[in-house]
Scaffold this motif. Sequence first.
Motif, PDB file in Angstrom:
ATOM      1  N   TYR A  13       0.939  -1.333  -0.064  1.00 40.13           N
ATOM      2  CA  TYR A  13      -0.055   0.165  -0.058  1.00 40.13           C
ATOM      3  C   TYR A  13       0.765   1.293  -0.104  1.00 40.13           C
ATOM      4  CZ  TYR A  13      -4.284  -2.785   0.888  1.00 40.13           C
ATOM      5  OH  TYR A  13      -5.334  -3.746   0.764  1.00 40.13           O
ATOM      6  N   SER A  14       1.988   1.249   0.732  1.00 41.50           N
ATOM      7  CA  SER A  14       2.884   2.251   0.500  1.00 41.50           C
ATOM      8  C   SER A  14       3.723   2.338  -0.586  1.00 41.50           C
ATOM      9  CB  SER A  14       3.594   2.166   1.944  1.00 41.50           C
ATOM     10  OG  SER A  14       4.740   3.324   1.951  1.00 41.50           O
ATOM     11  N   LEU A  15       4.186   1.048  -1.160  1.00 41.41           N
ATOM     12  CA  LEU A  15       5.504   1.222  -2.087  1.00 41.41           C
ATOM     13  C   LEU A  15       4.872   1.539  -3.429  1.00 41.41           C
ATOM     14  CD1 LEU A  15       6.755  -2.227  -0.824  1.00 41.41           C
ATOM     15  CD2 LEU A  15       7.968  -0.126  -1.129  1.00 41.41           C
ATOM     16  N   VAL A  16       3.375   1.032  -3.842  1.00 42.08           N
ATOM     17  CA  VAL A  16       2.836   1.353  -5.085  1.00 42.08           C
ATOM     18  C   VAL A  16       2.784   2.635  -5.477  1.00 42.08           C
ATOM     19  CG1 VAL A  16       0.827   0.732  -6.728  1.00 42.08           C
ATOM     20  CG2 VAL A  16       1.815  -0.929  -5.467  1.00 42.08           C
ATOM     21  N   PRO A  17       1.991   3.609  -4.758  1.00 42.07           N
ATOM     22  CA  PRO A  17       2.199   5.048  -5.067  1.00 42.07           C
ATOM     23  C   PRO A  17       3.592   5.651  -5.216  1.00 42.07           C
ATOM     24  CG  PRO A  17       0.666   4.498  -3.266  1.00 42.07           C
ATOM     25  CD  PRO A  17       1.309   3.443  -3.372  1.00 42.07           C
ATOM     26  N   ALA A  18       4.346   5.319  -4.351  1.00 46.67           N
ATOM     27  CA  ALA A  18       5.878   5.780  -4.499  1.00 46.67           C
ATOM     28  C   ALA A  18       6.369   5.493  -5.849  1.00 46.67           C
ATOM     29  CB  ALA A  18       6.705   5.344  -3.388  1.00 46.67           C
ATOM     30  N   LEU A  19       6.141   4.088  -6.150  1.00 46.40           N
ATOM     31  CA  LEU A  19       6.843   3.480  -7.263  1.00 46.40           C
ATOM     32  C   LEU A  19       6.257   4.369  -8.324  1.00 46.40           C
ATOM     33  CD1 LEU A  19       8.996   2.300  -8.879  1.00 46.40           C
ATOM     34  CD2 LEU A  19       7.678  -0.045  -8.592  1.00 46.40           C
ATOM     35  N   LYS A  20       5.036   4.588  -8.558  1.00 41.50           N
ATOM     36  CA  LYS A  20       4.298   5.207  -9.651  1.00 41.50           C
ATOM     37  C   LYS A  20       4.332   6.385  -9.756  1.00 41.50           C
ATOM     38  CE  LYS A  20      -0.566   5.642 -11.310  1.00 41.50           C
ATOM     39  NZ  LYS A  20      -1.849   5.558 -11.293  1.00 41.50           N
ATOM     40  N   LYS A  21       4.658   7.245  -8.857  1.00 40.14           N
ATOM     41  CA  LYS A  21       5.103   8.532  -9.047  1.00 40.14           C
ATOM     42  C   LYS A  21       6.611   8.652  -9.531  1.00 40.14           C
ATOM     43  CE  LYS A  21       6.102  12.449  -6.013  1.00 40.14           C
ATOM     44  NZ  LYS A  21       6.096  13.135  -4.543  1.00 40.14           N
ATOM     45  N   ILE A  22       7.294   7.765  -9.254  1.00 43.18           N
ATOM     46  CA  ILE A  22       8.674   7.878  -9.798  1.00 43.18           C
ATOM     47  C   ILE A  22       8.757   7.618 -11.333  1.00 43.18           C
ATOM     48  CG2 ILE A  22      11.086   6.482 -10.200  1.00 43.18           C
ATOM     49  CD1 ILE A  22      10.726   6.163  -7.181  1.00 43.18           C
ATOM     50  N   LEU A  23       7.791   6.477 -11.800  1.00 42.23           N
ATOM     51  CA  LEU A  23       7.546   6.284 -13.292  1.00 42.23           C
ATOM     52  C   LEU A  23       6.864   7.393 -13.972  1.00 42.23           C
ATOM     53  CD1 LEU A  23       6.674   2.548 -12.701  1.00 42.23           C
ATOM     54  CD2 LEU A  23       8.911   3.431 -13.484  1.00 42.23           C
ATOM     55  N   GLN A  24       6.024   7.859 -13.393  1.00 42.55           N
ATOM     56  CA  GLN A  24       5.129   9.136 -13.784  1.00 42.55           C
ATOM     57  C   GLN A  24       6.059  10.433 -14.030  1.00 42.55           C
ATOM     58  OE1 GLN A  24       1.546   8.954 -11.735  1.00 42.55           O
ATOM     59  NE2 GLN A  24       0.297   8.215 -13.261  1.00 42.55           N
ATOM     60  N   GLU A  25       7.264  10.552 -13.576  1.00 42.51           N
ATOM     61  CA  GLU A  25       8.175  11.638 -13.885  1.00 42.51           C
ATOM     62  C   GLU A  25       8.535  11.703 -15.503  1.00 42.51           C
ATOM     63  OE1 GLU A  25      11.187  12.454 -11.263  1.00 42.51           O
ATOM     64  OE2 GLU A  25      10.072  12.267  -9.537  1.00 42.51           O
ATOM     65  N   GLN A  26       8.401  10.486 -15.991  1.00 42.67           N
ATOM     66  CA  GLN A  26       8.817  10.208 -17.325  1.00 42.67           C
ATOM     67  C   GLN A  26       7.723   9.619 -18.230  1.00 42.67           C
ATOM     68  OE1 GLN A  26      12.590   8.482 -17.700  1.00 42.67           O
ATOM     69  NE2 GLN A  26      12.500   8.115 -19.764  1.00 42.67           N
ATOM     70  N   TYR A  27       6.738   8.831 -17.748  1.00 39.10           N
ATOM     71  CA  TYR A  27       5.752   8.150 -18.414  1.00 39.10           C
ATOM     72  C   TYR A  27       4.435   8.588 -17.780  1.00 39.10           C
ATOM     73  CZ  TYR A  27       9.622   5.105 -19.674  1.00 39.10           C
ATOM     74  OH  TYR A  27      11.099   4.858 -20.101  1.00 39.10           O
ATOM     75  N   SER A  28       3.678   9.074 -18.893  1.00 36.10           N
ATOM     76  CA  SER A  28       2.064   9.687 -18.410  1.00 36.10           C
ATOM     77  C   SER A  28       1.297   8.428 -18.228  1.00 36.10           C
ATOM     78  CB  SER A  28       1.649  10.519 -19.457  1.00 36.10           C
ATOM     79  OG  SER A  28       1.483   9.877 -20.703  1.00 36.10           O
ATOM     80  N   HIS A  29       1.351   7.485 -18.738  1.00 42.38           N
ATOM     81  CA  HIS A  29       0.309   6.167 -18.518  1.00 42.38           C
ATOM     82  C   HIS A  29       1.183   4.898 -17.705  1.00 42.38           C
ATOM     83  CE1 HIS A  29      -1.528   8.298 -21.963  1.00 42.38           C
ATOM     84  NE2 HIS A  29      -2.601   8.235 -20.775  1.00 42.38           N
ATOM     85  N   VAL A  30       0.859   5.005 -16.384  1.00 40.85           N
ATOM     86  CA  VAL A  30       1.524   3.932 -15.495  1.00 40.85           C
ATOM     87  C   VAL A  30       0.407   3.153 -14.774  1.00 40.85           C
ATOM     88  CG1 VAL A  30       2.918   3.435 -13.769  1.00 40.85           C
ATOM     89  CG2 VAL A  30       3.490   5.171 -15.292  1.00 40.85           C
ATOM     90  N   ALA A  31       0.022   1.927 -15.290  1.00 41.05           N
ATOM     91  CA  ALA A  31      -0.969   1.145 -14.466  1.00 41.05           C
ATOM     92  C   ALA A  31      -0.238  -0.061 -13.743  1.00 41.05           C
ATOM     93  CB  ALA A  31      -1.735   0.571 -15.402  1.00 41.05           C
ATOM     94  N   PRO A  32      -0.528   0.091 -12.346  1.00 42.03           N
ATOM     95  CA  PRO A  32      -0.080  -1.208 -11.425  1.00 42.03           C
ATOM     96  C   PRO A  32      -1.132  -2.082 -11.450  1.00 42.03           C
ATOM     97  CG  PRO A  32      -0.631   0.883 -10.245  1.00 42.03           C
ATOM     98  CD  PRO A  32      -0.798   1.225 -11.594  1.00 42.03           C
ATOM     99  N   VAL A  33      -0.930  -3.311 -11.999  1.00 44.89           N
ATOM    100  CA  VAL A  33      -1.959  -4.363 -11.750  1.00 44.89           C
ATOM    101  C   VAL A  33      -1.299  -5.668 -11.152  1.00 44.89           C
ATOM    102  CG1 VAL A  33      -2.808  -3.403 -14.123  1.00 44.89           C
ATOM    103  CG2 VAL A  33      -1.112  -5.137 -14.211  1.00 44.89           C
ATOM    104  N   PHE A  34      -2.445  -6.375 -10.954  1.00 47.54           N
ATOM    105  CA  PHE A  34      -2.362  -7.659 -10.368  1.00 47.54           C
ATOM    106  C   PHE A  34      -3.124  -8.624 -11.297  1.00 47.54           C
ATOM    107  CE2 PHE A  34      -3.545 -11.485  -7.690  1.00 47.54           C
ATOM    108  CZ  PHE A  34      -2.136 -12.163  -7.420  1.00 47.54           C
ATOM    109  N   PRO A  35      -2.272  -9.100 -12.528  1.00 50.89           N
ATOM    110  CA  PRO A  35      -3.324  -9.716 -13.546  1.00 50.89           C
ATOM    111  C   PRO A  35      -3.847 -11.192 -13.009  1.00 50.89           C
ATOM    112  CG  PRO A  35      -0.885  -9.803 -13.899  1.00 50.89           C
ATOM    113  CD  PRO A  35      -1.010  -9.056 -12.841  1.00 50.89           C
ATOM    114  N   TRP A  36      -5.248 -11.079 -13.534  1.00 52.81           N
ATOM    115  CA  TRP A  36      -5.918 -12.189 -13.575  1.00 52.81           C
ATOM    116  C   TRP A  36      -6.303 -12.811 -14.891  1.00 52.81           C
ATOM    117  CZ3 TRP A  36     -10.150 -13.496  -9.315  1.00 52.81           C
ATOM    118  CH2 TRP A  36      -9.732 -13.151  -8.157  1.00 52.81           C
ATOM    119  N   ILE A  37      -6.067 -14.072 -15.283  1.00 53.20           N
ATOM    120  CA  ILE A  37      -6.389 -14.443 -16.456  1.00 53.20           C
ATOM    121  C   ILE A  37      -7.806 -14.053 -17.030  1.00 53.20           C
ATOM    122  CG2 ILE A  37      -6.573 -16.551 -18.045  1.00 53.20           C
ATOM    123  CD1 ILE A  37      -3.552 -15.461 -17.038  1.00 53.20           C
ATOM    124  N   SER A  38      -8.759 -14.298 -16.174  1.00 53.88           N
ATOM    125  CA  SER A  38     -10.097 -13.911 -16.408  1.00 53.88           C
ATOM    126  C   SER A  38     -10.534 -12.416 -16.406  1.00 53.88           C
ATOM    127  CB  SER A  38     -11.006 -14.856 -15.544  1.00 53.88           C
ATOM    128  OG  SER A  38     -11.007 -14.249 -14.238  1.00 53.88           O
TER     129      SER A  38
END
Length: 192
Positions: A13-38
């Motif tokens: 819960y703490s790590l995802v927003p922090a890493l997303k913030k870093i990535l969004q400094e260079q990329y406008s579309h960053v989607a953290p996901v936990f993929p399910w096949i369905s």
Amino acid sequence: MATSYISEHSAEYSLVPALKKILQEQYSHVAPVFPWISREFSKISRHLHKDDLFHVLVMFPRRPKLNDQDSSEIYFTINWEVEAFNKIGEAKGVPVITGCPRAGDLWDLSNCEDYAWLDLAKNNYHEYLNPISKMKKNGCLLGKEDILALVRNSAIFNLESFEDFVRDAKEIQPYRMYGSQYKPVYFLIKTH
């Protein structure tokens, strides 16, 4: 003996927003996901994302662990399941990192802005328990620019090739009723 006061999911819960913030400094579309096949690989998802190209960054949340005798040092673990997942990532051009909040208790976690990020491909520690201060001193931790470079130099996927990667990664994990004990977050970073 070092032990933790939170679960990996709480650290996430703490790590995802922090890493997303870093990535969004260079990329406008960053989607953290936990993929399910369905879900992420369903017919509707395939239709919605049929022309999309993206990088993938995988992050395993790690719990900050404290020693009973000295609570000033924070440790985190690298276990064989995470290392095995990294081998699949390396083969497919996907960077796999770990993240650990540098927080000594719940209240530090509530305002945490300091994280230890480790590139598993460059991890030269084969210890189960790793003190963050030693990892930092030896130059093993990633900074913001290092993380952005990992993404920039990584493979490009579409939804079909991403599904193949996820399936390959799941195959090497031990079978448990609800999947692996250690669950990564996949950051999908759109290329354009």
